[in-house]
Design a protein around this motif. Structure first.
Motif, mmCIF file in Angstrom:
data_model
loop_
_atom_site.group_PDB
_atom_site.id
_atom_site.type_symbol
_atom_site.label_atom_id
_atom_site.label_comp_id
_atom_site.label_asym_id
_atom_site.label_seq_id
_atom_site.Cartn_x
_atom_site.Cartn_y
_atom_site.Cartn_z
ATOM 1 N N SER A 68 70.087 56.731 60.079
ATOM 2 C CA SER A 68 69.053 57.548 60.728
ATOM 3 C C SER A 68 68.459 56.821 61.925
ATOM 4 O O SER A 68 68.232 57.421 62.979
ATOM 5 C CB SER A 68 67.934 57.886 59.737
ATOM 6 O OG SER A 68 68.429 58.633 58.657
ATOM 7 N N ASP A 104 65.311 61.677 56.246
ATOM 8 C CA ASP A 104 65.860 61.070 57.470
ATOM 9 C C ASP A 104 64.919 61.150 58.660
ATOM 10 O O ASP A 104 64.967 60.308 59.557
ATOM 11 C CB ASP A 104 67.200 61.728 57.817
ATOM 12 C CG ASP A 104 68.236 61.479 56.729
ATOM 13 O OD1 ASP A 104 68.372 60.329 56.303
ATOM 14 O OD2 ASP A 104 68.890 62.453 56.306
ATOM 15 N N GLU A 153 74.516 63.351 60.405
ATOM 16 C CA GLU A 153 74.347 62.162 59.577
ATOM 17 C C GLU A 153 74.671 62.529 58.141
ATOM 18 O O GLU A 153 74.083 63.459 57.582
ATOM 19 C CB GLU A 153 72.913 61.619 59.639
ATOM 20 C CG GLU A 153 72.743 60.412 58.696
ATOM 21 C CD GLU A 153 71.310 59.915 58.572
ATOM 22 O OE1 GLU A 153 70.489 60.185 59.470
ATOM 23 O OE2 GLU A 153 71.025 59.259 57.549
HETATM 24 MG MG LIG Z 1 69.214 58.416 56.659
#
Ligand SMILES: [Mg+2]
Ligand SMILES: Nc1nc2c(ncn2[C@@H]2O[C@H](COP(=O)(O)OP(=O)(O)O)[C@@H](O)[C@H]2O)c(=O)[nH]1
Lengths: 334, 131
Positions: A68, A104, A153
């Motif tokens: 992140s 995140d 992600e």
């Molecule tokens: Mg993350």
């Protein structure tokens, strides 16, 4: 107008707002797609002609390695070039509760208020491949919305990261210097999927060793013709190495474009999406039929007490849903 | 697939404790909700922008700093400004009853004092979010 038409009228309106750059419409459309609502396929159909422009980058690796943070800093770099970014941060749904903790955004505070960035957290909702079933469709929303780059992600730990390879043009695998991490990654199949390797937290001891270790393993496992998988060091929270990562991603893009591989990736994506829809429809055709569940229950009892076999029961079920009967098959779709 | 309740949990203000917010976030997850946790030091603008992007049904703010009479009304008016009128704004902290009443009149949902059982909060969210 019945309620279905009303709803699809609403989706049409949302899509035209999306194309005008309305953020609220983008957010709503993503939810409708995520929930796999009845309007979902109408929406995907509407937006599809407006997709195909965005470059898609996957960032994957074990939890806590700094994905992140890296996505945040990479986005800052891209924004400095005027590139707009859509981020899809996927985390697993708890198999016990069906809930999810999506954290995140905590590391993405540099970009949370930037008009050129849209961050969406997604839970996998029971899908096993590291992405949700609908993640690619959500990326299409960002694509139609006009985002230049889409960053995924995902948590990558197991055997199942092929999803991200399919969804992304460039896949970045992130690890940390701790010893054994790279061997673990090799076992988990992360070596094969990486277009670029990042050893993050290079401020810690052992980073150079980790890079060498990964390079050795890559020598044995990687076989992308014309592309040698680079291994980079970054210190994400300081932003060190992020510009280099950005340049390497661009090199990979140019490599893909020059070898016609970009088009091939897109073909694969379209193919996978089509196959997915067919599988989904076949599956629900069989298992959404209440007769089948009842029939199956009865047959299971009979089979376990010595009458019939799973094969014979399966054949009967396929007959029941018209698998062998062309005209009945067609009838169901009208 | 059934629709999930999506909740944004944030900790506005300058103080550096988010243990309470994290406990709530985990409890809501265990109750089957999708919780977007954004962490410490969130301004009302950041909270509302995140709520918009994440299309949440609920915003839960943890405020211990005594800033509730500025933060909640500001978030409320930003929500209205951005067309997020359907989002339930709730939260917790050390908030006197008369402030709770005043905030409720502005359209803020129920606010919970420290030590409220998480089951009570979960129940409140479930019954308030009409899908
Ligand atoms: Mg993350
Ligand atoms: N020492 C160090 N810590 C980092 C680095 N990058 C990220 N972190 C920290 O690692 C933790 C996990 O980062 P996060 O980005 O949430 O990891 P993710 O789970 O892979 O997304 C956070 O506390 C970050 O501040 C780095 O390069 N060096």
């Amino acid at each position: 107008m019945d309620s279905r038409n009303l709803k699809s009228g609403k989706s049409k309106e949302l899509v035209s707002k999306l194309l005008e750059g309305d953020r609220l419409a983008a957010a709503r459309l993503i939810s409708i797609i995520e929930d796999d609502s009845v309007e979902s396929s109408d929406i995907v159909r509407e937006i599809f002609p407006h997709t195909g422009r965005a470059y898609r980058i996957g960032v994957t690796g074990p939890p806590g390695v700094g994905k992140s943070t890296l996505v945040d800093r990479l986005t800052v770099t891209l924004r400095g070039e005027g590139v707009t970014v859509g981020i899809i941060a996927v985390d697993p749904t708890s198999p016990f509760s069906g809930g999810a903790l999506l954290g995140d955004r905590v590391r993405m505070t540099d970009i949370g208020m930037d008009d050129g960035v849209f961050i969406r957290s997604m839970a996998t909702r029971g899908n096993l491949g590291g992405l949700a079933k609908t993640t690619s469709d959500v990326a299409d929303v960002f694509d139609a919305f006009g985002k230049d780059v889409i960053l995924f992600e995902t948590v990558g730990v197991g055997q199942s990261e092929l999803d991200i390879v399919e969804a992304a043009d460039t896949t970045v695998v992130v690890l940390v210097p701790e010893s054994g991490d790279s061997v673990q990654a090799m076992k988990a199949g992360l070596m094969e999927i990486a277009d670029i390797f990042v050893v993050n937290k290079a401020d810690r001891e052992g980073a150079d060793n980790a890079v060498r270790e990964i390079e050795v393993i890559l020598d044995m496992t990687s076989d992308q013709e014309g592309w040698t998988v680079p291994v980079l060091k970054t210190v994400a929270h300081e932003g060190d190495g992020v510009d280099a990562l950005r340049r390497i991603i661009d090199q990979h893009y140019r490599y893909l474009a020059s070898k016609e591989k970009l088009a091939e990736k897109r073909r694969k994506r379209v193919r996978a999406a089509t196959v997915g829809i067919v599988q989904e429809k076949l599956h629900s055709r069989v298992w959404n039929d209440p007769r089948i569940e009842e029939f199956l229950k009865k047959r299971v009892d009979e089979i376990t007490t010595g009458n019939g076999t799973p094969h014979s029961a399966a054949e009967e079920i396929l007959h029941m849903v018209g698998f062998y009967n062309h005209s009945e098959c067609m009838k169901g779709e009208q | 697939m059934a629709q999930k309740i999506r909740v944004l949990v944030a900790k506005p203000g300058l103080d550096g404790h988010d243990r309470g917010a994290k406990v709530i976030a985990a409890a809501l997850r265990d109750a089957g909700m999708e919780v977007i946790y954004t962490g410490l030091h969130q301004t009302p603008e950041m909270v509302v922008e995140a709520a918009l992007q994440e299309d949440v049904d609920v915003i839960g703010l943890s405020i211990l700093s005594g800033a509730h009479m500025t933060v909640f009304p500001r978030v409320m008016s930003l929500l209205n400004e951005k067309g997020l009128d359907n989002v339930l704004l709730t939260g917790g902290g050390i908030i006197p009853q008369k402030d709770m009443d005043a905030l409720e009149r502005m359209g803020v949902g129920k606010l919970f004092g420290p030590g409220t059982p998480t089951t009570e909060i979960i129940e409140y969210i479930r019954s308030s979010v009409a899908h």
